[in-house]
Design an enzyme around this catalytic site. Structure first.
Site, short mmCIF file in Angstrom:
data_model
loop_
_atom_site.label_atom_id
_atom_site.label_comp_id
_atom_site.label_asym_id
_atom_site.label_seq_id
_atom_site.Cartn_x
_atom_site.Cartn_y
_atom_site.Cartn_z
N SER A 1 -0.71 -16.75 -57.32
CA SER A 1 0.23 -17.63 -56.63
C SER A 1 1.28 -18.20 -57.57
CB SER A 1 -0.57 -18.71 -55.91
OG SER A 1 0.14 -19.16 -54.81
N HIS B 1 -4.96 -15.95 -48.87
CA HIS B 1 -4.32 -16.24 -50.15
C HIS B 1 -5.40 -16.69 -51.14
CE1 HIS B 1 -0.90 -17.52 -52.53
NE2 HIS B 1 -1.44 -18.71 -52.71
#
Ligand code: GCU
Length: 677
Positions: free
Chosen positions: A530, A657
């Site tokens: 990320s 995610h």
């Protein structure tokens, strides 16, 4: 009649007579004296004069300052006529002058004050009993020395940031909400009891915490952010003093973008209307504060709504010449692109700082004998800056070991449930201000150290916030000020933002690894998830000593194309994380097509080294399609350079995610291929 004629004549002849009483002034001049401490410095020493001036008012501001001063002490100093204050005075021209060693009686006589304000020190602000009898006594003292029309006002201070390291925070159970409620109570009681007006700064701050700006209002967990927080509170003062709405006021401080300035004015205005309750100011707020999600109508997750766009050609120079050879790519195009990414997006970082040192803090066996652990402190020559690197190496391995290097989000201790991992000093020498000591091992699913060492690799990790805290502190804390020249207090538009600072930290760790005989510094893979995936890509793009780059769900500003405007966009990323990028990047908010590059060219900077990009199916915020397209765009450059396809790899896995063991297994296989294991 004769008397006033005489006075008029005197004034004409001797303008200095008037000056002694504060100078000739326009009829609407307002004179305000704050009796405070560093919180009144945050509140009135900047912006307030300018906000008033933007609406045509002349404001003279006095500020009686002693660090940490509380009401009891103010009273003692007044009663003893001690000249211990630093008296800050902003004149009608907006210039601030400081006069040391000033007493309360002197300052009160300096102007015919229209307003005098008081506040309690922040630590005591929520304890009503600490206000009295000192406030009563102070009011009596001040009223005896000011014009009868002078208004007395309470200045409501604000609650600390969640995780603030301020030593008074435990009084409120380390809870922001508890502190806010207690101080509302105490200020409300005091203002009512003495029939004083209120400047609801604490509520304005609290309102802002319920917007997209969230905790980016203080710079160290309690003092205000230099641009946003201070402006917000000055707006509150303006509206409370003049009774005119600050919404629509034309003044905006340098370094504060228009969207944030508008939010500040809205929050201040709402606080003046509702001084003791939080108002949700949903102005252009993509974040749904009621459920913690992004509002669906603010982000596009509908593939049919991706706008038409044309990607810049990686193999065309800015001046239009085609790139014809590999030598031209490496000698001209690549440096040109890197320079553009540095100046327009991330901001330039310095090189290695002279005088940087490292210190081995601890070494020992780990993971039941499977690994060896080392903890090394990297110490920078200025501002007491340092951070600690955690290293795991396979216990059995002989010779220099290839390693993965990646930043962690929550602190080294969260990487493994290993009791020997050191927590950082709470909090660091230069007061980063926000620190939450997370329990051990809570992020261990992201770091399968057992598997990594079993496969013959090492892991090198450190906490991003130890390099630069991950909130908008006005670039006050962390390493960013290390590069300021004399008098500079904010990075230039092309100087580093936080992602650039983190990436720079990775290079400084690589400097150390070059000296560590256990590690093969020629086989270091930069990896990150990320925001830390964006960071790993930048570190490897910039520092060619990294032998491989792995981007896990890095999304906007990482592996995803900006021009698709799908999921997170430049508007949202700069709005929510204004500290991540350099100042120049903000011009591309809603102007993606004006970018001189797109992210496929960012990925291409990794060539000729191995590049791995990974996405997750349910992670629409990062735009997996945009990541794949950028990856393919980069592959075209690898092809052009005649590089083997095996040097580039992409996967998309099921799920959300995250950085999972499954992702790691693929990265380990990829490393096996390229690190000749
Ligand atoms: C937010 C942010 C992303 C970032 C992510 C993360 O979602 O919008 O850009 O990648 O946080 O770092 O987890």
């Amino acid at each position: 009649m004769r008397k006033s004629l005489l006075l008029a004549a005197l004034i004409l002849l001797f303008p200095t007579v008037l000056e002694a009483y504060g100078g000739p002034s326009r009829p609407d001049t307002l004179r305000v004296l704050a009796i405070g401490n560093s919180f009144s410095v945050d509140a009135v020493d900047q912006n307030l004069h300018e906000i008033a001036a933007a609406d045509g008012h002349v404001l003279i501001i006095g500020n009686m300052v002693i660090g940490g001063c509380f009401l009891e002490k103010h009273w003692r100093l007044a009663a003893g006529d001690s000249a211990r204050y630093s008296y800050h005075k902003t004149g009608p021209d907006g210039v601030l002058v400081k006069r040391p060693q000033t007493s309360m009686s002197w300052a009160l006589a300096d102007e015919k004050w229209d307003v005098v304000t008081f506040h309690q020190s922040s630590g005591l602000s929520g304890q009503a009993e600490s206000y009295e009898p000192y406030l009563t006594e102070l009011l009596r003292y001040v009223k005896a020395r000011t014009p009868r029309r002078c208004r007395m006002m309470m200045h409501q201070t604000w609650a600390y940031a969640e995780g603030s390291t301020n030593h008074n925070f435990p009084t409120y159970g380390r809870s922001q909400e508890q502190m806010y409620e207690a101080l509302c109570q105490a200020y409300g009681t005091a203002a009512k009891r003495h029939r004083m007006g209120l400047i609801p700064s604490g509520t304005a701050v609290q309102n802002s915490r319920h917007t997209f700006n969230r905790e980016n209002v203080t710079r160290d967990g309690y003092h205000l952010h230099k641009w946003f927080g201070r402006y917000l509170v000055a707006c509150t003062w303006y509206e409370a003093l003049y009774g005119t709405s600050v919404v629509g006021n034309a003044y905006r401080p340098p370094h504060l973008d228009g969207r944030r300035a508008a939010i500040a004015r809205q929050c201040a205005h709402a606080a003046c209307r509702h001084p003791f309750t939080v108002t949700r100011v949903d102005f252009d707020n993509p974040f749904d504060t009621s459920n913690g999600n992004w509002k669906p109508d603010y982000i596009n997750t509908d593939p049919s709504k991706v706008p038409d766009y044309t990607l810049p050609d990686a193999l065309t120079m800015q001046d239009g010449r085609p790139v014809q050879t590999a030598a031209q790519w490496f000698g001209q195009r690549r440096p040109e692109l890197l320079e553009l990414f540095e100046t327009e997006m991330f901001g330039k970082a310095p090189g290695r700082l002279e005088g940087t040192k490292w210190e081995m803090l601890e070494e020992g066996p780990a993971l039941g004998g499977l690994a060896r652990r080392k903890q090394v402190r990297i110490i920078f020559p200025r501002r007491g800056c340092y951070f600690t690197v955690l290293i795991y190496l396979p216990a059995q391995a002989k010779g220099p070991i290839p390693v993965f290097m990646g930043l962690n989000f929550e602190g080294n201790a969260t990487v493994q449930p290993d009791p020997a991992i050191l927590y950082p000093d709470p909090w660091r020498s230069d007061g980063y201000g926000i620190y939450v000591e997370q329990p051990r091992g809570t992020q261990s699913s992201r770091w399968p150290v057992d598997e990594i060492v079993r496969r013959g690799y090492g892991l090198v990790t450190f906490h991003n916030a130890e390099i630069d805290p991950d909130f908008d502190d006005g670039f006050d804390n962390g390493v960013t000020p290390l590069i300021y020249r004399e008098g500079q207090n904010f990075p230039e538009p092309d100087q580093w933002g936080t992602l650039s600072a983190w990436a720079w930290g990775m290079s400084r760790v690589l400097d150390y690894l070059e000296e560590d005989p256990d590690v093969d510094a020629a086989r270091v893979a930069a990896i990150g998830h990320s925001r830390l995936g964006k960071t790993a890509l930048l570190a490897a793009a910039r520092d060619e000593r990294f032998a491989m780059a792995i981007s896990n769900d890095s999304g906007c500003g990482g592996a995803a194309l900006s021009r698709r405007r799908y999921g997170e966009t430049i508007r949202f990323i700069t709005g929510n994380f204004p500290h991540w990028f350099c100042g120049n990047f903000f011009q591309y908010v809603d102007h993606e097509d004006a970018l001189p590059f797109d992210q496929h060219e960012f990925l291409a900077l990794i060539a000729p080294r191995p590049l791995y990009v990974a996405s997750a199916e349910d992670d629409s915020w990062t735009d997996p399609v945009g990541e794949r397209l950028a990856f393919q765009g980069a592959q075209a450059v690898y092809d052009f350079l005649g590089l083997d396809r095996s040097l580039t790899e992409y996967h998309i896995r099921e799920g959300a995610h995250e950085l999972t063991r499954e992702d790691w297994l693929r990265y380990l296989d990829f490393a096996d291929k390229h690190f000749n294991r």
